[in-house]
Design an enzyme around this catalytic site. Sequence first.
Site, short mmCIF file in Angstrom:
data_model
loop_
_atom_site.label_atom_id
_atom_site.label_comp_id
_atom_site.label_asym_id
_atom_site.label_seq_id
_atom_site.Cartn_x
_atom_site.Cartn_y
_atom_site.Cartn_z
N LYS A 112 1.26 -1.22 0.22
CA LYS A 112 0.22 0.14 0.45
C LYS A 112 0.61 1.38 -0.40
O LYS A 112 1.04 2.28 -0.97
CB LYS A 112 -1.39 0.40 1.72
CG LYS A 112 -1.40 1.35 1.31
CD LYS A 112 -2.47 1.44 2.70
CE LYS A 112 -1.57 1.42 4.13
NZ LYS A 112 -1.21 2.98 4.45
N ASN A 113 1.93 0.94 1.12
CA ASN A 113 2.78 2.75 1.18
C ASN A 113 3.12 2.87 0.27
O ASN A 113 4.24 3.75 -0.03
CB ASN A 113 3.88 2.19 2.37
CG ASN A 113 1.84 2.27 3.58
OD1 ASN A 113 1.41 3.42 3.30
ND2 ASN A 113 2.46 2.35 4.52
N CYS A 115 -5.15 12.39 12.68
CA CYS A 115 -5.44 11.33 12.71
C CYS A 115 -5.50 10.54 13.78
O CYS A 115 -4.79 11.55 14.99
CB CYS A 115 -5.14 10.31 11.40
SG CYS A 115 -3.40 9.54 11.43
N ARG A 117 -0.15 14.36 12.87
CA ARG A 117 0.32 14.49 11.48
C ARG A 117 0.76 15.94 10.79
O ARG A 117 0.25 16.15 9.63
CB ARG A 117 -0.64 13.70 11.20
CG ARG A 117 -1.21 12.45 11.13
CD ARG A 117 0.18 11.00 11.43
NE ARG A 117 0.65 10.86 10.22
CZ ARG A 117 -0.07 9.72 9.69
NH1 ARG A 117 -0.78 9.17 9.73
NH2 ARG A 117 0.31 9.35 8.41
N ASP A 122 4.60 0.46 12.21
CA ASP A 122 3.56 0.03 11.74
C ASP A 122 3.81 -1.57 11.97
O ASP A 122 2.78 -1.69 11.66
CB ASP A 122 3.55 0.31 10.05
CG ASP A 122 3.44 1.15 9.29
OD1 ASP A 122 3.70 1.96 8.05
OD2 ASP A 122 2.98 2.58 10.07
N ARG A 132 -9.00 -0.46 4.81
CA ARG A 132 -7.44 0.23 3.96
C ARG A 132 -6.27 0.24 3.62
O ARG A 132 -6.18 0.49 2.98
CB ARG A 132 -7.82 2.20 4.94
CG ARG A 132 -8.23 2.00 5.64
CD ARG A 132 -8.48 3.91 6.36
NE ARG A 132 -7.26 4.53 5.42
CZ ARG A 132 -7.01 5.60 6.26
NH1 ARG A 132 -7.12 6.26 6.84
NH2 ARG A 132 -6.24 6.35 5.52
C1 EPZ Z 1 4.05 7.05 6.39
O1 EPZ Z 1 3.52 7.40 6.67
C2 EPZ Z 1 3.72 5.51 6.02
N1 EPZ Z 1 2.07 6.24 5.03
C3 EPZ Z 1 2.64 5.21 7.48
O2 EPZ Z 1 2.24 4.19 7.51
C4 EPZ Z 1 4.12 4.59 8.15
O3 EPZ Z 1 3.42 5.04 9.68
C5 EPZ Z 1 5.02 6.08 8.59
O4 EPZ Z 1 5.05 6.23 6.96
C6 EPZ Z 1 6.26 5.84 9.35
O5 EPZ Z 1 6.77 4.84 8.74
C7 EPZ Z 1 1.82 5.90 3.85
O6 EPZ Z 1 3.66 5.86 3.43
C8 EPZ Z 1 1.40 6.38 2.78
P1 EPZ Z 1 6.39 10.16 7.93
P2 EPZ Z 1 4.15 9.35 6.75
O7 EPZ Z 1 6.18 11.66 7.69
O8 EPZ Z 1 5.13 9.97 5.38
C9 EPZ Z 1 6.92 13.17 11.82
C10 EPZ Z 1 0.35 2.79 7.75
O9 EPZ Z 1 0.05 2.36 9.14
N2 EPZ Z 1 6.45 14.46 10.20
O10 EPZ Z 1 7.40 9.35 7.50
O11 EPZ Z 1 3.09 10.32 6.68
C11 EPZ Z 1 5.36 12.63 11.94
O12 EPZ Z 1 4.39 13.01 13.11
C12 EPZ Z 1 0.78 4.21 8.13
O13 EPZ Z 1 0.57 2.12 6.79
C13 EPZ Z 1 6.78 15.52 10.63
O14 EPZ Z 1 7.34 16.11 11.77
O15 EPZ Z 1 4.69 9.69 8.19
C14 EPZ Z 1 6.08 11.63 12.48
O16 EPZ Z 1 6.37 11.54 13.90
C15 EPZ Z 1 -0.07 5.11 9.66
N3 EPZ Z 1 6.60 17.06 9.32
C16 EPZ Z 1 6.79 11.09 11.48
O17 EPZ Z 1 7.63 11.97 10.97
C17 EPZ Z 1 6.44 15.75 8.61
O18 EPZ Z 1 6.50 17.12 7.66
C18 EPZ Z 1 7.12 10.23 10.62
O19 EPZ Z 1 6.42 10.66 9.95
C19 EPZ Z 1 6.17 14.69 8.47
C20 EPZ Z 1 6.25 14.31 9.39
#
Ligand code: EPZ
Length: 420
Positions: free
Chosen positions: A22-23, A116, A121, A307, A399
């Site tokens: 998915k990701n 969420c 996020r 995850d 999802r």
């Molecule tokens: C991706 O989300 C995945 N989703 C998530 O999977 C996964 O949990 C996450 O990466 C971490 O591995 C998809 O790929 C569609 P991040 P993403 O930006 O990219 C912080 C699932 O269950 N952050 O890597 O949105 C954020 O708050 C989903 O399949 C900032 O601070 O996650 C988090 O603490 C859930 N500023 C950390 O970074 C930003 O601009 C990592 O988040 C962006 C993120």
Amino acid sequence: MDKLVVEGGLRLKGEVKVSGSKNSVLPILAATLLTDAPCVIKGVPNLRDTVTMMRILRALGKSVEFDKGTVEVRAGRQHNLVADYKLVSTMRASFCVLGPLLGRFKKAKVSLPGGCVIGVRPVDLHIKGIRMLGGRVDIESGYIVAKTPGLKGTHIYLGGVYGSSVLATDNVMMAAVLARGKTVIEAAACEPEVADLGEFLIKMGARIKGHGTPTIEIEGVKHLRGTEHTIISDRIEAGTFIIASLMTKGDITIRNTSVRHLGALFDKLQEAGVAVRSAENGVRVSYRGKIKPVNVTTLPYPGFPTDMQAQMMSLMSVTEGISLITEKIYPDRFMHVPELNRMGARIQREGPHAIVEGVRYLSGAQVMASDLRASASLVLAALRAKGKTQIHRIYHLERGYEEIESKLQSLGARVWREKE
Ligand code: EPZ
């Protein structure tokens, strides 16, 4: 709305084939916005989130056909550069249409994704990268409005307070491939799904090095062509079935998965005394008796994946002894704790930590799914629990897990769906 009903206590045995990631497919679908030429993407799982992303592409002017795991994306009659709130708010990953739209059309209007249940996020790193490439970004009534005379390559440090960001790395990479000159992304996310996006972009004609490592180098090109690509398999789905085998004291062979992408999970399971064996095009996990409690801390790849945190917590909840689970990526990602405790687990939350005291039995109960991976952890607990569990709001599960009931049924689980 449907609920999932599980009759627990049965050992799962046999083999299951994992679907496409998915990701990986979500940002790759967004990347098709970088060209009007046709793109064919294979190994696409039929999930709520992938269907949502296809709907967003149609709303942005693409024609999208999806049949038997293959998506064909072609140019539509016109381009629309606004990704509206209704769609973006249902799936955060749709925010990664910003980079390709701005990179190709020099302007974009994308709704800010909501938070969420797993956390606030934020998107500050996405905006930082886009601005450093020369994008002007304003926030107007809940939308990111971005425009540029033309993006220009630069050196971007993309690390945040929680480490690297997967979708921010994707967004910036997709914005940079058509920018003038060279872009270096430092503290890039290294997840296999980011590497898969890099591979897709290279097939389209992008010039990228270091995707899948902390430093990605991109030489901008003038335009990108269509291509064909097969998505990598879903390592989180594979990890979920590995835990299912252990939770039910079963013996499952998981096909279409790569040992390479689950190193941190295998390392933890080895520490817990579990043998994960390689099998043809996959792995075999059989319960070999007593599992030891282990402490888990989630980190950006190649660390233990956030995850897989909820699924590991389910396993530790029935593992004799005390385990400490620390969530370093989303410190609030513990919605599964109160639901597991309703099934008899003994888990105490302390800020970004959960202290798990293993119990001998879980008992079936009515529980509520809240986010995708929390829902998976409840299914795992239900498979182990004595009696019947009813999991409400299973749209969260749909999802990210393709045909989860039929896959579990094929392994001997007594699981079915009922109307709420
Ligand atoms: C991706 O989300 C995945 N989703 C998530 O999977 C996964 O949990 C996450 O990466 C971490 O591995 C998809 O790929 C569609 P991040 P993403 O930006 O990219 C912080 C699932 O269950 N952050 O890597 O949105 C954020 O708050 C989903 O399949 C900032 O601070 O996650 C988090 O603490 C859930 N500023 C950390 O970074 C930003 O601009 C990592 O988040 C962006 C993120």
